[in-house]
Design a protein around this motif. Structure first.
Motif, PDB file in Angstrom:
ATOM      1  N   VAL A  54      -6.730  29.231  53.656  1.00 22.82           N
ATOM      2  CA  VAL A  54      -5.969  28.500  54.671  1.00 22.82           C
ATOM      3  C   VAL A  54      -4.649  29.198  54.952  1.00 22.82           C
ATOM      4  O   VAL A  54      -4.282  29.421  56.101  1.00 22.82           O
ATOM      5  N   HIS A  55      -3.913  29.543  53.908  1.00 22.70           N
ATOM      6  CA  HIS A  55      -2.660  30.289  54.099  1.00 22.70           C
ATOM      7  C   HIS A  55      -2.310  31.076  52.831  1.00 22.70           C
ATOM      8  O   HIS A  55      -2.790  30.783  51.745  1.00 22.70           O
ATOM      9  N   GLU A  56      -1.462  32.072  53.032  1.00 24.39           N
ATOM     10  CA  GLU A  56      -1.046  32.937  51.930  1.00 24.39           C
ATOM     11  C   GLU A  56       0.419  32.678  51.635  1.00 24.39           C
ATOM     12  O   GLU A  56       1.261  32.707  52.542  1.00 24.39           O
ATOM     13  N   ASP A  57       0.732  32.408  50.364  1.00 22.93           N
ATOM     14  CA  ASP A  57       2.113  32.236  49.921  1.00 22.93           C
ATOM     15  C   ASP A  57       2.539  33.501  49.210  1.00 22.93           C
ATOM     16  O   ASP A  57       1.891  33.919  48.240  1.00 22.93           O
ATOM     17  N   CYS A  58       3.616  34.108  49.683  1.00 19.30           N
ATOM     18  CA  CYS A  58       4.104  35.336  49.053  1.00 19.30           C
ATOM     19  C   CYS A  58       5.504  35.118  48.483  1.00 19.30           C
ATOM     20  O   CYS A  58       6.360  34.520  49.127  1.00 19.30           O
ATOM     21  N   GLY A  59       5.677  35.616  47.278  1.00 15.94           N
ATOM     22  CA  GLY A  59       6.976  35.592  46.624  1.00 15.94           C
ATOM     23  C   GLY A  59       7.516  37.004  46.574  1.00 15.94           C
ATOM     24  O   GLY A  59       7.095  37.882  47.320  1.00 15.94           O
TER      25      GLY A  59
END
Length: 161
Positions: A54-59
């Motif tokens: 659904v979505h990509e979370d990047c740190g």
């Protein structure tokens, strides 16, 4: 010379009395719930299904894909889960085969990966820090008790007159 006698610098004292308990707590809290599920996924266990990105979370250092997991049999569904060990080239709306082993926050890609090593390392670091901290406390208590006992009079080997 005892190890505890060398604990005299403030940095060492902070590490022993604050650092070790913090390392133990963090290592155990982050790993204890996910240790068995990561190894189960590594060994091919769990419920097979499909993960839809659904979505990509990047740190700062890494990115993780979040999405929905639907089991192949029975249609059990988990929403907003992480796909651990996601394959390269995953995009929004793409699917990937995955396994649900009841990990706290996600499911595991069937392509494999090294998440089990990270979780195992955290668990071992937590256990090692806890054991070291308890050992140091026990030694400190024993040494303190020994210091409070009255000393026996020295034996004299001088000839009596």
């Amino acid at each position: 010379m005892s190890f505890l006698n060398t604990i005299n610098g403030w940095r060492t004292k902070v590490f022993v009395w604050i650092g070790l308990p913090v390392i133990a707590a963090i290592g155990l809290m982050l790993s204890v719930t996910d240790l068995a599920p990561t190894w189960e996924a590594k060994n091919g266990g769990g419920t097979p299904g499909t993960f839809t990105a659904v979505h990509e979370d990047c740190g700062r250092r890494n990115c993780e894909w979040r999405g929905t997991f639907v089991a192949d049999q029975g249609g059990a569904r988990r929403a907003d889960v992480i796909l651990y060990d996601a394959p390269d080239g995953l995009a929004v709306g793409a699917t990937a085969p995955a396994r649900d082993t009841s990990a706290r926050a996600g499911v595991f890609s069937t392509t494999g990966g090294s998440t089990y090593l990270l979780v195992t390392g955290l668990a071992l670091a937590g256990v090692a820090a806890l054991v070291a901290w308890v050992w140091i406390i026990v030694r400190a208590i024993r040494n303190r008790r020994r210091g409070k006992q009255p000393a026996a009079p020295p034996a004299s080997f001088a000839p009596s007159l």
